[in-house]
Design a protein around this motif. Structure first.
Motif, PDB file in Angstrom:
ATOM      1  N   ALA A 138      -3.613 -39.543 -37.443  1.00 54.97           N
ATOM      2  CA  ALA A 138      -3.597 -38.245 -38.138  1.00 54.97           C
ATOM      3  C   ALA A 138      -2.995 -37.210 -37.204  1.00 54.97           C
ATOM      4  O   ALA A 138      -3.203 -37.264 -35.989  1.00 54.97           O
ATOM      5  CB  ALA A 138      -5.013 -37.826 -38.542  1.00 54.97           C
ATOM      6  N   TRP A 139      -2.234 -36.268 -37.778  1.00 54.11           N
ATOM      7  CA  TRP A 139      -1.675 -35.178 -36.988  1.00 54.11           C
ATOM      8  C   TRP A 139      -1.136 -34.079 -37.898  1.00 54.11           C
ATOM      9  O   TRP A 139      -0.821 -34.302 -39.059  1.00 54.11           O
ATOM     10  CB  TRP A 139      -0.581 -35.655 -36.032  1.00 54.11           C
ATOM     11  N   LEU A 140      -1.059 -32.908 -37.306  1.00 49.63           N
ATOM     12  CA  LEU A 140      -0.373 -31.762 -37.899  1.00 49.63           C
ATOM     13  C   LEU A 140       0.656 -31.330 -36.876  1.00 49.63           C
ATOM     14  O   LEU A 140       0.303 -30.934 -35.759  1.00 49.63           O
ATOM     15  CB  LEU A 140      -1.359 -30.634 -38.200  1.00 49.63           C
ATOM     16  N   GLY A 141       1.936 -31.424 -37.227  1.00 51.15           N
ATOM     17  CA  GLY A 141       2.972 -31.218 -36.236  1.00 51.15           C
ATOM     18  C   GLY A 141       3.996 -30.183 -36.628  1.00 51.15           C
ATOM     19  O   GLY A 141       4.340 -30.034 -37.807  1.00 51.15           O
ATOM     20  N   GLY A 142       4.482 -29.456 -35.617  1.00 54.92           N
ATOM     21  CA  GLY A 142       5.623 -28.568 -35.772  1.00 54.92           C
ATOM     22  C   GLY A 142       6.829 -29.218 -35.107  1.00 54.92           C
ATOM     23  O   GLY A 142       6.767 -29.557 -33.921  1.00 54.92           O
ATOM     24  N   PHE A 143       7.904 -29.390 -35.854  1.00 53.68           N
ATOM     25  CA  PHE A 143       9.061 -30.148 -35.393  1.00 53.68           C
ATOM     26  C   PHE A 143      10.286 -29.242 -35.353  1.00 53.68           C
ATOM     27  O   PHE A 143      10.646 -28.630 -36.375  1.00 53.68           O
ATOM     28  CB  PHE A 143       9.318 -31.337 -36.331  1.00 53.68           C
ATOM     29  N   ASP A 144      10.927 -29.191 -34.196  1.00 60.45           N
ATOM     30  CA  ASP A 144      12.089 -28.325 -34.023  1.00 60.45           C
ATOM     31  C   ASP A 144      13.352 -29.030 -34.515  1.00 60.45           C
ATOM     32  O   ASP A 144      14.199 -29.449 -33.730  1.00 60.45           O
ATOM     33  CB  ASP A 144      12.228 -27.922 -32.553  1.00 60.45           C
ATOM     34  N   ALA A 169      11.168 -45.234 -30.016  1.00 57.76           N
ATOM     35  CA  ALA A 169       9.892 -44.950 -29.353  1.00 57.76           C
ATOM     36  C   ALA A 169       9.195 -43.762 -29.999  1.00 57.76           C
ATOM     37  O   ALA A 169       7.965 -43.755 -30.176  1.00 57.76           O
ATOM     38  CB  ALA A 169      10.125 -44.685 -27.863  1.00 57.76           C
ATOM     39  N   MET A 170       9.964 -42.767 -30.387  1.00 58.56           N
ATOM     40  CA  MET A 170       9.391 -41.610 -31.068  1.00 58.56           C
ATOM     41  C   MET A 170       8.793 -42.014 -32.418  1.00 58.56           C
ATOM     42  O   MET A 170       7.677 -41.604 -32.768  1.00 58.56           O
ATOM     43  CB  MET A 170      10.493 -40.564 -31.264  1.00 58.56           C
ATOM     44  N   ARG A 171       9.516 -42.830 -33.159  1.00 56.76           N
ATOM     45  CA  ARG A 171       9.005 -43.280 -34.466  1.00 56.76           C
ATOM     46  C   ARG A 171       7.712 -44.072 -34.299  1.00 56.76           C
ATOM     47  O   ARG A 171       6.743 -43.869 -35.059  1.00 56.76           O
ATOM     48  CB  ARG A 171      10.062 -44.135 -35.172  1.00 56.76           C
ATOM     49  N   GLU A 172       7.676 -44.965 -33.323  1.00 56.91           N
ATOM     50  CA  GLU A 172       6.466 -45.758 -33.102  1.00 56.91           C
ATOM     51  C   GLU A 172       5.276 -44.870 -32.772  1.00 56.91           C
ATOM     52  O   GLU A 172       4.156 -45.129 -33.224  1.00 56.91           O
ATOM     53  CB  GLU A 172       6.710 -46.777 -31.987  1.00 56.91           C
ATOM     54  N   ARG A 173       5.506 -43.821 -32.014  1.00 56.55           N
ATOM     55  CA  ARG A 173       4.409 -42.922 -31.642  1.00 56.55           C
ATOM     56  C   ARG A 173       3.886 -42.173 -32.858  1.00 56.55           C
ATOM     57  O   ARG A 173       2.671 -42.067 -33.066  1.00 56.55           O
ATOM     58  CB  ARG A 173       4.892 -41.939 -30.578  1.00 56.55           C
ATOM     59  N   LEU A 174       4.797 -41.656 -33.682  1.00 56.08           N
ATOM     60  CA  LEU A 174       4.374 -40.937 -34.879  1.00 56.08           C
ATOM     61  C   LEU A 174       3.639 -41.847 -35.857  1.00 56.08           C
ATOM     62  O   LEU A 174       2.667 -41.439 -36.495  1.00 56.08           O
ATOM     63  CB  LEU A 174       5.586 -40.308 -35.570  1.00 56.08           C
ATOM     64  N   CYS A 175       4.111 -43.075 -35.968  1.00 61.26           N
ATOM     65  CA  CYS A 175       3.461 -44.018 -36.883  1.00 61.26           C
ATOM     66  C   CYS A 175       2.147 -44.545 -36.321  1.00 61.26           C
ATOM     67  O   CYS A 175       1.272 -44.959 -37.086  1.00 61.26           O
ATOM     68  CB  CYS A 175       4.401 -45.188 -37.172  1.00 61.26           C
ATOM     69  N   GLY A 176       2.005 -44.506 -35.002  1.00 61.64           N
ATOM     70  CA  GLY A 176       0.796 -45.044 -34.389  1.00 61.64           C
ATOM     71  C   GLY A 176      -0.363 -44.079 -34.344  1.00 61.64           C
ATOM     72  O   GLY A 176      -1.523 -44.507 -34.251  1.00 61.64           O
ATOM     73  N   LEU A 177      -0.085 -42.785 -34.413  1.00 57.54           N
ATOM     74  CA  LEU A 177      -1.162 -41.795 -34.433  1.00 57.54           C
ATOM     75  C   LEU A 177      -1.747 -41.730 -35.842  1.00 57.54           C
ATOM     76  O   LEU A 177      -1.008 -41.508 -36.803  1.00 57.54           O
ATOM     77  CB  LEU A 177      -0.630 -40.421 -34.031  1.00 57.54           C
ATOM     78  N   MET A 205      18.618 -33.179 -38.006  1.00 52.68           N
ATOM     79  CA  MET A 205      18.010 -33.527 -39.291  1.00 52.68           C
ATOM     80  C   MET A 205      18.347 -34.965 -39.662  1.00 52.68           C
ATOM     81  O   MET A 205      17.484 -35.719 -40.125  1.00 52.68           O
ATOM     82  CB  MET A 205      18.494 -32.558 -40.371  1.00 52.68           C
ATOM     83  N   HIS A 206      19.605 -35.352 -39.455  1.00 52.93           N
ATOM     84  CA  HIS A 206      20.078 -36.695 -39.781  1.00 52.93           C
ATOM     85  C   HIS A 206      19.276 -37.755 -39.030  1.00 52.93           C
ATOM     86  O   HIS A 206      18.982 -38.833 -39.572  1.00 52.93           O
ATOM     87  CB  HIS A 206      21.574 -36.779 -39.433  1.00 52.93           C
ATOM     88  N   ALA A 207      18.916 -37.468 -37.780  1.00 50.41           N
ATOM     89  CA  ALA A 207      18.160 -38.419 -36.956  1.00 50.41           C
ATOM     90  C   ALA A 207      16.657 -38.273 -37.114  1.00 50.41           C
ATOM     91  O   ALA A 207      15.922 -39.256 -37.016  1.00 50.41           O
ATOM     92  CB  ALA A 207      18.532 -38.243 -35.486  1.00 50.41           C
ATOM     93  N   GLY A 208      16.188 -37.030 -37.350  1.00 46.02           N
ATOM     94  CA  GLY A 208      14.760 -36.768 -37.304  1.00 46.02           C
ATOM     95  C   GLY A 208      14.013 -36.973 -38.602  1.00 46.02           C
ATOM     96  O   GLY A 208      12.871 -37.469 -38.596  1.00 46.02           O
ATOM     97  N   VAL A 209      14.622 -36.609 -39.724  1.00 44.98           N
ATOM     98  CA  VAL A 209      13.918 -36.759 -41.005  1.00 44.98           C
ATOM     99  C   VAL A 209      13.533 -38.218 -41.273  1.00 44.98           C
ATOM    100  O   VAL A 209      12.419 -38.486 -41.745  1.00 44.98           O
ATOM    101  CB  VAL A 209      14.755 -36.152 -42.152  1.00 44.98           C
ATOM    102  N   PRO A 210      14.400 -39.205 -40.975  1.00 38.75           N
ATOM    103  CA  PRO A 210      13.970 -40.595 -41.185  1.00 38.75           C
ATOM    104  C   PRO A 210      12.724 -40.984 -40.379  1.00 38.75           C
ATOM    105  O   PRO A 210      11.941 -41.827 -40.831  1.00 38.75           O
ATOM    106  CB  PRO A 210      15.194 -41.407 -40.748  1.00 38.75           C
ATOM    107  N   LEU A 211      12.521 -40.381 -39.212  1.00 38.99           N
ATOM    108  CA  LEU A 211      11.315 -40.674 -38.433  1.00 38.99           C
ATOM    109  C   LEU A 211      10.071 -40.176 -39.164  1.00 38.99           C
ATOM    110  O   LEU A 211       9.040 -40.851 -39.199  1.00 38.99           O
ATOM    111  CB  LEU A 211      11.393 -40.024 -37.058  1.00 38.99           C
TER     112      LEU A 211
END
Length: 276
Positions: free
Chosen positions: A62-68, A52-60, A145-151
């Motif tokens: 344009a964005w500038l994001g800070g990711f923890d 669901a997170m990946r779909e949201r990022l791909c669906g927006l 990182m292992h889970a988030g970078v692929p998104l």
């Protein structure tokens, strides 16, 4: 002539990440916009799965994001393990391995090292006060990182200093603890353990939100909230909503800086934590 209220930055995101999201511990995304020195929180969203997170990022669009979550590994570790030195190939190699395989390699690297120096660190860890990105427990940032970078790569985002992607989607490594410590020092403001969600932590969250609204940080930005939003940030005893907003503020600051505020000569293996 543009109006003084014209939005001066792309849509902003701040993301408090979980490598294994669930109803109890979702991924939390803060959305906002910057107008001058004011950052307005426009929404908080929660995601129970990485898909669901990946779909949201791909669906927006344009964005500038800070990711923890960390974007890079310590060069010392990478060279010792003989892993690729180019970030895209390094992440391909890292993310293709299972967590037990990675843990075994990390443990082998650490075994001969002296007590107190087991972990390798990135250059940004010290200035940011961050955990080493190879750490897999308390907190499990390596798995984040292992889970988030692929998104981020699925969204074809640009990670400045690391990889080029779509210029309208820019991802920056953020760290909410860096900004929180500036505003309330080392007071604890959150806990996932209900037994530790104390009145003292509630007061600390109130103080942190007040400091953000008053713009008392070196970022030079003020957070604009509705009454309901303010209550939601204070009432979330896990601190996940507030951490997402702290990341949002770091992204808003970076969006107005040359080169997103990253220092010159950032190591293209390690990356950098924005505003460190």
């Amino acid at each position: 002539m543009p109006s003084p209220l014209t939005i001066e930055s792309p849509p902003l995101l701040g993301l408090d990440f979980s490598s294994s999201p669930s109803r109890r511990k979702p991924v939390v995304m803060a959305l906002g916009e910057r107008r001058g020195a004011v950052v307005r929180l426009t929404g908080l969203e929660r995601f129970l799965t990485l898909d669901a997170m990946r779909e949201r990022l791909c669906g927006l669009p344009a964005w500038l994001g800070g990711f923890d979550l960390p974007f890079g590994l310590p060069r010392e570790l990478v060279e010792a393990l003989g892993w690729p030195r180019q970030w895209p190939a390094l992440m391909d190699h890292f993310c293709a391995q299972s967590r037990p395989e990675l843990r075994a390699q990390f443990q082998a690297f650490m075994a001969p090292r002296p007590a107190g120096g087991k972990f390798a660190h990135r250059a940004c860890d010290g200035p940011a006060g961050a955990s080493p990105s190879m750490k897999w427990v308390n907190p499990p940032v390596a798995w984040m990182m292992h889970a988030g970078v692929p998104l981020l790569r699925a969204a074809k985002a640009t990670l400045p200093g690391l990889c080029e992607g779509r210029p309208e989607r820019v991802a920056l490594e953020a760290y909410p603890g860096l900004l929180a410590r500036e505003l309330i020092q080392r007071r604890s403001y959150k806990s996932d353990d209900a037994a530790r969600q104390t009145p003292e932590r509630l007061i600390a969250r109130k103080d942190l939100v007040e400091a953000l609204e008053q713009g008392r940080s070196r970022l030079g930005l003020r957070l604009k909230l509705s009454h309901a939003q303010r209550e939601a940030l204070v009432d979330d005893a896990t601190g996940d909503s507030l951490d997402a907003v702290l990341c949002l503020m770091q992204a808003a600051w970076a969006g107005e800086q040359p080169g997103y505020g990253l220092p010159p000569g950032v190591d293209p293996v390690e990356g950098w934590i924005v505003s460190a």
